[in-house]
Design an enzyme around this catalytic site. Sequence first.
Site, mmCIF file in Angstrom:
data_model
loop_
_atom_site.group_PDB
_atom_site.id
_atom_site.type_symbol
_atom_site.label_atom_id
_atom_site.label_comp_id
_atom_site.label_asym_id
_atom_site.label_seq_id
_atom_site.Cartn_x
_atom_site.Cartn_y
_atom_site.Cartn_z
ATOM 1 N N GLU A 83 0.773 -0.822 0.074
ATOM 2 C CA GLU A 83 0.141 -0.067 -0.150
ATOM 3 C C GLU A 83 0.796 1.133 0.369
ATOM 4 O O GLU A 83 2.009 1.393 0.600
ATOM 5 C CB GLU A 83 -0.311 0.451 0.941
ATOM 6 C CG GLU A 83 -0.035 -0.290 2.500
ATOM 7 C CD GLU A 83 -0.868 -0.065 3.822
ATOM 8 O OE1 GLU A 83 -1.984 0.561 3.702
ATOM 9 O OE2 GLU A 83 -0.708 -1.465 4.797
ATOM 10 N N GLU A 135 29.079 -4.917 11.576
ATOM 11 C CA GLU A 135 28.746 -5.970 12.307
ATOM 12 C C GLU A 135 28.742 -6.925 10.295
ATOM 13 O O GLU A 135 28.143 -8.103 10.304
ATOM 14 C CB GLU A 135 27.265 -5.885 11.955
ATOM 15 C CG GLU A 135 26.082 -5.116 11.123
ATOM 16 C CD GLU A 135 24.680 -5.141 11.620
ATOM 17 O OE1 GLU A 135 24.587 -7.085 11.396
ATOM 18 O OE2 GLU A 135 23.863 -4.669 11.923
ATOM 19 N N CYS A 169 24.674 -3.549 15.036
ATOM 20 C CA CYS A 169 25.152 -1.328 14.923
ATOM 21 C C CYS A 169 25.592 -0.629 16.267
ATOM 22 O O CYS A 169 25.879 0.009 15.663
ATOM 23 C CB CYS A 169 23.736 -0.688 15.019
ATOM 24 S SG CYS A 169 22.641 -1.632 12.865
ATOM 25 N N THR A 211 14.230 -1.253 5.173
ATOM 26 C CA THR A 211 14.892 -0.071 6.080
ATOM 27 C C THR A 211 16.632 -0.843 6.134
ATOM 28 O O THR A 211 17.589 -0.943 6.595
ATOM 29 C CB THR A 211 14.654 -0.827 7.652
ATOM 30 O OG1 THR A 211 14.666 -2.893 7.670
ATOM 31 C CG2 THR A 211 13.357 -0.902 7.434
ATOM 32 N N HIS A 304 20.325 6.229 17.021
ATOM 33 C CA HIS A 304 20.180 4.969 16.135
ATOM 34 C C HIS A 304 18.773 4.401 15.279
ATOM 35 O O HIS A 304 18.461 5.204 16.112
ATOM 36 C CB HIS A 304 20.891 3.497 16.800
ATOM 37 C CG HIS A 304 20.385 2.343 15.779
ATOM 38 N ND1 HIS A 304 21.098 1.901 14.624
ATOM 39 C CD2 HIS A 304 19.610 1.550 16.201
ATOM 40 C CE1 HIS A 304 20.673 1.329 14.124
ATOM 41 N NE2 HIS A 304 19.680 0.370 14.643
ATOM 42 N N LYS A 313 9.242 8.773 17.606
ATOM 43 C CA LYS A 313 8.664 7.103 19.180
ATOM 44 C C LYS A 313 9.831 7.595 20.469
ATOM 45 O O LYS A 313 8.916 7.419 21.360
ATOM 46 C CB LYS A 313 7.964 6.099 18.382
ATOM 47 C CG LYS A 313 7.005 6.035 18.113
ATOM 48 C CD LYS A 313 7.137 3.996 17.653
ATOM 49 C CE LYS A 313 6.240 4.310 16.278
ATOM 50 N NZ LYS A 313 5.609 2.271 16.251
#
Lengths: 455, 455
Positions: A83, A135, A169, A211, A304, A313
């Site tokens: 969507e 990493e 990370c 992401t 991060h 958030k």
Amino acid sequence: MFRLFSQTRRCLQVKRALQRQEWPLRPAHLTAATQQASFSTVSVEHLSRSDSWPKDVGILALEVYFPSQYVEQVELEKYDGVEAGKYTLGLGQKQMGFCSAHEDINSLCLTVVQRLVERSRLSWDSIGRLEVGTETIIDKSKAVKTVLMQLFQDSGNTDVEGIDTTNACYGGTASLFNSVDWVESSSWDGRYAMVVCGDIAVYATGNARPTGGAGAVAMLVGPEAPLVLERGVRGTHMEHVYDFYKPDLASEYPMVDGKLSIQCYLRALDQCYSVYRKKIQSQWQKVGVDKPFTLEDFQFMIFHTPFCKLVQKSVGRMMLNDFLAAPNPDTQSGLYKGLQAFRYSAQQLAGSRIGAFSYGSGLAASLFSMRVSQDAAPGSPLDKLVSSLSDLQTRLDARKCVPPEEFAEIMKQREKSHHLVNHTPQGSKDDLFPGTWYLERVDDKHRRQYARRPL
Amino acid sequence: MFRLFSQTRRCLQVKRALQRQEWPLRPAHLTAATQQASFSTVSVEHLSRSDSWPKDVGILALEVYFPSQYVEQVELEKYDGVEAGKYTLGLGQKQMGFCSAHEDINSLCLTVVQRLVERSRLSWDSIGRLEVGTETIIDKSKAVKTVLMQLFQDSGNTDVEGIDTTNACYGGTASLFNSVDWVESSSWDGRYAMVVCGDIAVYATGNARPTGGAGAVAMLVGPEAPLVLERGVRGTHMEHVYDFYKPDLASEYPMVDGKLSIQCYLRALDQCYSVYRKKIQSQWQKVGVDKPFTLEDFQFMIFHTPFCKLVQKSVGRMMLNDFLAAPNPDTQSGLYKGLQAFRYSAQQLAGSRIGAFSYGSGLAASLFSMRVSQDAAPGSPLDKLVSSLSDLQTRLDARKCVPPEEFAEIMKQREKSHHLVNHTPQGSKDDLFPGTWYLERVDDKHRRQYARRPL
């Protein structure tokens, strides 16, 4: 670096050669040997240095590298058949940089280190420590740091401490802490430390793919820095969790439990902020300041960023923590009152405290803070650092936009060629930025050769 | 730890619970906040500590873990069909420990950390830093350190800095340096650091297989230690080489260029010793001592041991370096004169200097030294440390000798099961030493569960 409530991902960048004089190298005070009774040798004893730790240890200069191509997330939504707004509004993502087959973690780090040294006009033997946090493991034994030693070859400087550090990370943060500790310890020989953070984050097709990202940052660490790590206050939280991990060693892709990882991130933020607050309030109390530490005491926050929405958030989360910790919170107007304090432009950093929350799945997390030097006059270290980072948008705009079909094709190529031997990466190198190192060839014994695009 | 010219590999071991009182935890001197002009917050300023770095930072206690089974190298020669003495005389090897399918790098480190904490009667919240040096990578992202955080769970202590560090066999050394730096830096909060070094070194069938091994060491780091890291003298050499590396991420086995690796090892030794000598002589000169540093100034030497014979060669190499650096060497009697000085028993360590050469392929190497405390009286930290390590032979003798056929079969099992999901390791767990952690199950999402054999 992220301003609070910033809607888009902002990165640090380097505008021009810092044109700085080299900082004077101060040899560590190595002194006082006394004769020893039981053996023929002479022992080594350090006398106390006249002042304990060097002053204002932190970040002196920064360099950022990101790949020269990206995919528009709004195009990716269409291509993936999800969507509209799922990636752009739901995750807060806009564009995603990614590497072609010509780049791997070694080439990214080669590029960013050489750029920092060249633009800062450093000599290779002025660096006494270099460590890499990553990493992106393409060899289970040989550290990226050893590959970077190629850059030092002509200088003859091989006495360079530090090695690779890994946990998702968080490796770069651990490396930064290690380097600052080194400068403050008796191990310091007066030379600079350099911290390199780099990763190529790619995900299998599906929810996590948007992401991803890729890039590398190199930081020069030493005393009298414009960005000073505040002492004795950082809060750390470590825990055994399988939220994001890479157990399939042959694949570039991780295993991800997205929902769990968000829970872990926020729980770690709560814990780190709690420990940080406790430590800083304890320091304040010792000098007679008796007030709770709140979000208002940070002028800027860096987070991060698994995806941009989570950062927004997180700010709310920290305010909730303040609220819960306050003895008599002002529920009418106090809760949001302080937010005006964050409306500074980048030039008004001087004297501020920057909070930084680092999270690495698995998990390891720390909340620490940097104090920005007060001197923002033209030519000051702070002015130079800020100037060096001011053309980020121009450099981002210079990247090539790649359609999702091509992006998906390149990801498939990477999957196929990830661990091939006797292999020369395919496709054109013309899109790489000038001065970029790239993977030239992997021979039949997995040995990797790199070359550099002309400046 | 290796005595000079020692014919066999000698390891450190722990005899009994240290029964020590916990060292008093000295909080770092965190002080002096001053009001800041431009922002509402209060800044953090450390005053100089009354004495700079804590005194005598080094190794307070040690724990060693090795697997409960081994293969006789003389038997392995027969089984492999090579000439008698190839492994035992040519390489100087005697017995090789190895892990069954029940053990992986996580279980090894769980075991050694829990043993050190239990036997030293430490509380889990007295540890402020824990880091792991390893090249046994079973997850490219999730650090072994995070798995160890399970042990801290009941204590509620999650504010534990440090993470994993990797470069072949050098990771543990880098971790030790980092931890010592931490104790000397402003980051130190008065608690202990713990350094864990662990690896499972297995090789494909062929020349390198008899040089394998497996084990883990945990070290407790803090001030006022019986083994003190000497300050400002260590010599490091790092270089980009493909002598030993692990580019095949799906395999436990490395790529090895044995001949090149020996050249690299000796070249690194030359370089590190040269830098070390230069630094220590420079310190001596500052207090009026003008003499060359030679091998005689070490009472003991520890070497990274790819195989035992190389260590013997290394001693000769260092003497050659002394000879070349000496302005007027005594070619008649001087060269070997000092060797008598090394014939001490373990109890006569007090006041000596122990040199330590660490080498990790790729490559990263350091030569550093430890000074042993003068106080060897009963109950002294040195006495406790030495006592705790005195039953090594008994523990080694308690291992089970496994015939080469069985060893080869177990290696094949490991190859097959190395990255299986939905997998429970096969075979009996009865041979594991009491108190050993082991891999119980790998679930369908690669998540690993561990259990512990009763004490």
